[in-house]
Design an enzyme around this catalytic site. Structure first.
Site, mmCIF file in Angstrom:
data_model
loop_
_atom_site.group_PDB
_atom_site.id
_atom_site.type_symbol
_atom_site.label_atom_id
_atom_site.label_comp_id
_atom_site.label_asym_id
_atom_site.label_seq_id
_atom_site.Cartn_x
_atom_site.Cartn_y
_atom_site.Cartn_z
ATOM 1 C CG HIS A 159 -61.565 20.597 -40.282
ATOM 2 N ND1 HIS A 159 -60.401 19.763 -40.073
ATOM 3 C CD2 HIS A 159 -61.094 21.605 -40.952
ATOM 4 C CE1 HIS A 159 -59.275 19.966 -40.707
ATOM 5 N NE2 HIS A 159 -59.525 21.153 -41.146
ATOM 6 C CB SER A 280 -90.828 5.712 -39.066
ATOM 7 O OG SER A 280 -90.980 5.186 -37.746
#
Ligand code: ARG
Length: 460
Positions: A159, A280
């Site tokens: 999970h 970027s």
């Protein structure tokens, strides 16, 4: 209206308009099979000569012409023409230009229907061996990294929550198992690809005394198809390839997703090499795992190719229908996508840095050793359910107080249960918890080493 000069033009009074012709043509993409088309024709004409269906001299002339075309193709000299529709008619018309009217004998006892199927079988067979080889390389990369990280501890998750500490090597070997199954699926795919449709002709076979076993053998196929209708209509071998490729992409996307997470500021488990990262255009600090993201993203097109062909094939009556021309682009695209994706993933794994200290530390400040405490009590005779309850309550107490199980005093432990002794602190260490999970296939170091040894045997 233009006159019809097509190879099939005899029964037509008028030709196709240019834009209609372009709609029907496949040469823009099926030229990828040029080499295989020529190879199949060489086998066919060899058989036509050997069986006396055409004169041996004619067969020799045609074969020499085809070999010349093959050499020209390999040097990038063949020029294809959309008015010749597909690779088969382009090659035939180039052959006619090369050797004259005798080229017209090549198509004796053959149809484009068995020809195209033959080309696709040859193409895919060669791609399958490339894929299997590349997968072996990827599996080897995983084994190499796992071998270096048997003793590297990381949090195991369920999970997306810290569950139990595990060996990083163990985690990597799970992917090794997945890619091994992928490889086995592609190996099985070879079995259904390694069959020759040549000689099925249009759909019903031929009246000429052809030798299908001979052509199959000349092209390196294990055997000919035993039903001519099946031979020209079967695309299962491609569907299997697309399904196998989809499962492979799903596996790669899971590993890529993990790598992407591991590179994040939150995890900082691995650092990708600059050679597999990008920046970027606005944020100067960025180092992005673009390649992993792109592999994850490319699963979409591969699944799309599978669904595309399943849909083309659905309800298609026997035998050849032009719909089948839609089988190619998805197959080419999938083969090209997975071969490069496998290499990129292997390259990323080979060059990444594992921040092993940080990985291990992230299991020190959590409750991933709670099962160990419950197991400790259970191994001393307490029913596991009661042990679970006691530890659960203690975790709650610790959470409220802001510390972990390894910080609880021995005094407090002994208040909780007189079964607890001072060896509990050693028991709760991540290293110990991993080491002791020595059940078959577990994360215990000996088990991981065993898996790695098995894998090395498989890879040879
Ligand atoms: N270009 C065709 C294809 O890819 C070749 C077979 C054409 N056969 C035919 N009967 N029109 O399927």
């Amino acid at each position: 209206m233009a006159e019809n000069h097509k190879l099939w033009g005899g029964r037509f009074e008028a030709g196709l308009e240019k834009w209609v012709e372009e709609f029907g043509a496949s040469i823009s993409f099926d030229q990828k099979m040029a080499k295989f088309d020529i190879q199949g024709s060489i086998a066919h004409v060899t058989m036509l000569g050997a069986t006396g269906i055409i004169a041996q001299e004619e067969a020799d002339t045609i074969k020499a012409g085809l070999e010349k075309l093959l050499a020209q193709y390999e040097e990038g000299q063949l020029v294809f023409d959309v008015s010749n529709e597909d690779i088969h008619m382009n090659i035939e018309s180039l052959l006619t230009a090369e050797i004259g009217a005798v080229a017209g004998k090549l198509h004796t006892a053959r149809s484009r229907n068995d020809q195209v199927a033959t080309d696709m079988h040859l193409y895919l067979k060669s791609k399958l061996s490339e894929v299997i080889e590349k997968l072996a390389n990827l599996r080897q990369s995983l084994v190499n990294l796992a071998d270096r990280h048997v003793y590297t501890i990381m949090p195991g998750y369920t999970h997306v929550q810290h569950a139990q500490p595990i060996s990083f090597g163990h985690h990597l070997m799970a992917y090794y198992s997945m890619f091994t199954r992928d490889s086995e699926r592609f190996e099985f795919n070879v079995k259904h690809t390694d069959i020759s449709p040549l000689g099925a002709a249009a759909l019903a076979g031929t009246t000429f005394p052809i030798d299908r076993k001979m052509t199959a053998q000349l092209m390196g196929f294990a055997k000919p198809y035993s039903n001519s209708l099946d031979a020209v209509s079967d695309r299962d071998f491609i569907l299997e390839f697309l399904a196998n490729a989809s499962i492979l992409m799903m596996h790669m996307s899971r590993l890529c997703e993990e790598i992407i997470n591991w590179c994040s500021h939150e995890y900082q488990f691995v650092t990708l090499s600059d050679t597999f990262s990008t920046g970027s255009s606005i944020m100067p600090q960025k180092k992005n795992p673009d390649m992993a993201e792109l592999i994850r993203g490319k699963s979409g097109r591969v699944y799309g190719n599978l669904i595309g062909l399943l849909t083309v094939m659905k309800s298609l009556s026997l035998a050849y229908n032009k719909d089948l021309q839609e089988d190619k682009e998805g197959m080419f695209d999938t083969a090209e996508t997975i071969t490069v994706a496998i290499d990129i993933l292997a390259g990323m794994i080979n060059t990444m840095t594992v921040n092993d200290k940080h990985m291990a530390e992230s299991t020190e400040k959590d409750f991933s050793n709670a099962t160990e405490l419950a197991d400790y009590l259970a191994s001393k005779g307490l029913p596991f359910r009661e042990a679970h309850e006691i530890v659960g309550k203690l975790v709650l107490e610790c959470t409220k107080a802001g510390y972990y199980l390894q910080d609880v005093s021995l005094e407090r432990y002994q208040e909780i249960s007189d079964l607890i002794e001072k060896d509990i602190y050693e028991t709760l260490r991540s290293h110990t918890t991993v080491e002791r999970r020595n059940s078959l296939g577990g994360t215990g170091f000996d088990q991981v080493k065993w898996q790695i040894a098995l894998a090395k045997g498989e890879l040879g």
